[in-house]
Design an enzyme around this catalytic site. Sequence first.
Site, PDB file in Angstrom:
ATOM      1  N   PHE A 118       0.863  -1.188   0.000  1.00  0.00           N
ATOM      2  CA  PHE A 118       0.000   0.000   0.000  1.00  0.00           C
ATOM      3  C   PHE A 118       0.892   1.228   0.000  1.00  0.00           C
ATOM      4  O   PHE A 118       1.727   1.400   0.880  1.00  0.00           O
ATOM      5  CB  PHE A 118      -0.924   0.027   1.225  1.00  0.00           C
ATOM      6  CG  PHE A 118      -1.868   1.193   1.194  1.00  0.00           C
ATOM      7  CD1 PHE A 118      -3.036   1.135   0.440  1.00  0.00           C
ATOM      8  CD2 PHE A 118      -1.577   2.372   1.869  1.00  0.00           C
ATOM      9  CE1 PHE A 118      -3.896   2.222   0.375  1.00  0.00           C
ATOM     10  CE2 PHE A 118      -2.430   3.469   1.807  1.00  0.00           C
ATOM     11  CZ  PHE A 118      -3.590   3.383   1.063  1.00  0.00           C
ATOM     12  N   ASP A 154       9.302   2.767   1.700  1.00  0.00           N
ATOM     13  CA  ASP A 154       8.106   3.452   2.192  1.00  0.00           C
ATOM     14  C   ASP A 154       7.968   3.106   3.675  1.00  0.00           C
ATOM     15  O   ASP A 154       7.525   2.022   4.031  1.00  0.00           O
ATOM     16  CB  ASP A 154       6.894   2.975   1.376  1.00  0.00           C
ATOM     17  CG  ASP A 154       5.576   3.563   1.883  1.00  0.00           C
ATOM     18  OD1 ASP A 154       5.553   4.102   3.006  1.00  0.00           O
ATOM     19  OD2 ASP A 154       4.571   3.460   1.155  1.00  0.00           O
ATOM     20  N   LYS A 173       2.494   9.725   8.438  1.00  0.00           N
ATOM     21  CA  LYS A 173       1.807   9.190   9.629  1.00  0.00           C
ATOM     22  C   LYS A 173       2.396   9.714  10.951  1.00  0.00           C
ATOM     23  O   LYS A 173       2.084  10.803  11.352  1.00  0.00           O
ATOM     24  CB  LYS A 173       1.757   7.665   9.571  1.00  0.00           C
ATOM     25  CG  LYS A 173       0.870   7.180   8.416  1.00  0.00           C
ATOM     26  CD  LYS A 173       0.186   5.868   8.670  1.00  0.00           C
ATOM     27  CE  LYS A 173      -0.962   5.650   7.704  1.00  0.00           C
ATOM     28  NZ  LYS A 173      -0.631   4.843   6.534  1.00  0.00           N
TER      29      LYS A 173
HETATM   30  C1  LIG Z   1      -0.830   5.158   5.098  1.00  0.00           C
HETATM   31  C2  LIG Z   1       0.199   4.772   4.144  1.00  0.00           C
HETATM   32  C3  LIG Z   1       0.398   5.488   2.950  1.00  0.00           C
HETATM   33  C4  LIG Z   1      -0.486   6.629   2.534  1.00  0.00           C
HETATM   34  O1  LIG Z   1      -0.453   7.701   3.425  1.00  0.00           O
HETATM   35  P1  LIG Z   1      -1.570   8.850   3.317  1.00  0.00           P
HETATM   36  O2  LIG Z   1      -1.097   9.865   4.313  1.00  0.00           O
HETATM   37  O3  LIG Z   1      -2.883   8.235   3.664  1.00  0.00           O
HETATM   38  O4  LIG Z   1      -1.544   9.354   1.928  1.00  0.00           O
HETATM   39  C5  LIG Z   1       1.438   5.100   2.134  1.00  0.00           C
HETATM   40  N1  LIG Z   1       2.242   4.069   2.454  1.00  0.00           N
HETATM   41  C6  LIG Z   1       2.077   3.350   3.583  1.00  0.00           C
HETATM   42  C7  LIG Z   1       3.015   2.229   3.903  1.00  0.00           C
HETATM   43  C8  LIG Z   1       1.036   3.666   4.458  1.00  0.00           C
HETATM   44  O5  LIG Z   1       0.863   2.940   5.571  1.00  0.00           O
END
Ligand SMILES: *Cc1c(COP(=O)(O)O)cnc(C)c1O
Length: 414
Positions: A154, A239, A268
């Site tokens: 994701f 990420d 986050k």
């Molecule tokens: C939550 C998340 C995203 C997206 O972040 P947003 O602030 O919702 O755009 C991308 N990568 C990972 C691993 C995530 O957990």
Amino acid sequence: MPIQAPVPRPAGSKKSGLSRRAIRMGDAVLMPNYARLPLVLEKGRGAILVDIEGKTYLDFTAGIAVNIFGHADRGLTQVVSRQAKRFMHVSNLYYHIPQIALAQALVRRAFPSRVFFCNSGAEANEAAIKLARRYAKQIHGKACFEIISTYGSFHGRTMAALAATGQEKYHAGFEPMLPGFRHVPYDDPEALSQAMTPSVAAVLVEPIQGEGGVRIPDPQYLISLRKICDRHGALLILDEIQTGMGRTGKLFAYAHSEIVPDILTLAKGLGGGMPMGAMLARPDVAACFSAGSHASTFGGNPVACAAAIEVIRRLTPAFLSRVDGLGAVLLEGLADLQKETSDVTEVRGVGLMAALDLSPEAPTALEIIDLAQKQGLLLNRTSERTLRILPPLTITRAQIKQGLSILSSVLTSR
Ligand SMILES: *Cc1c(COP(=O)(O)O)cnc(C)c1O
């Protein structure tokens, strides 16, 4: 005002219609793109949340890994209000000290790099994808633009981050996807090795798949990825939007593998509750951006920067080793739960990032979330059969035990 631990409130008490009314009003004006639970929150303190009816809940979600110091943290509220009184926003046409200080702190704690600030995870990944394409074109020529990511990943909801996300359910209805993205199985260096061609600009991977269900790869996985990228001259983008900022007991999860990425994306937990994202890149890679190549109006907002400086300042080695210890308490408790009931088929976790899988005979994750909420515990799910636990990093041992005991009573009392 001190906020107490969860106490069930007798049904039919005076305020009990308030939430229903608010939800009805909300549904009339909000987009239907979230599967919201019937809970209207008002305030919190630490790992406790309070709804508009005065009911209290123990928060095992932390805003999905955002509120790392819990709610209404004194230090964070203080730095945010202090900065808001100076100014809330100035354009990136100018410098300001909170942004410089935060970039310094990040570079010092991560790896030699330059920092781009934005406001969310998706934006951080968009920036990383753009930078990787620009770098690859300069170094390898214009046919080098592909990004390889993994199934089950994701990376966010904007069009490039979505194309990188290796889960079809998120693509449905939004096709055509942006070209230049391919996916390989997660935790499978051999598959990646075979997928590498001269057109691959970068490999984009989560050190632990979060939305994919807290999938923890082999400890050698990131080391193998680093070698494969180096062999093919591709950039390694990690990420760490969910795994970063102490969640796994290290400031960044890549530190468990003793490798360093070329590009790192954060969001986050970075702002501790303020919207804040960042992309760090090796200086020679960062140099491929020039004035005007990328931007964000709100990126590096002074209030968000003030919060993030406070977050990093407090993520000391002692704090992180406490997270590690609490993670062991959580995982042990989950393992005990698995012994207590055949409803739980697997438990996983690193630091305060954990998940449990439910058997096909067990209630669904959503049913368990609902039952736990009635007993004062907020949980999250990543699928029909997987519950995820992401408490504030400041949660106490007693609160972890309390949450586990609610979860246990939900699972065993049926
Ligand atoms: C939550 C998340 C995203 C997206 O972040 P947003 O602030 O919702 O755009 C991308 N990568 C990972 C691993 C995530 O957990």
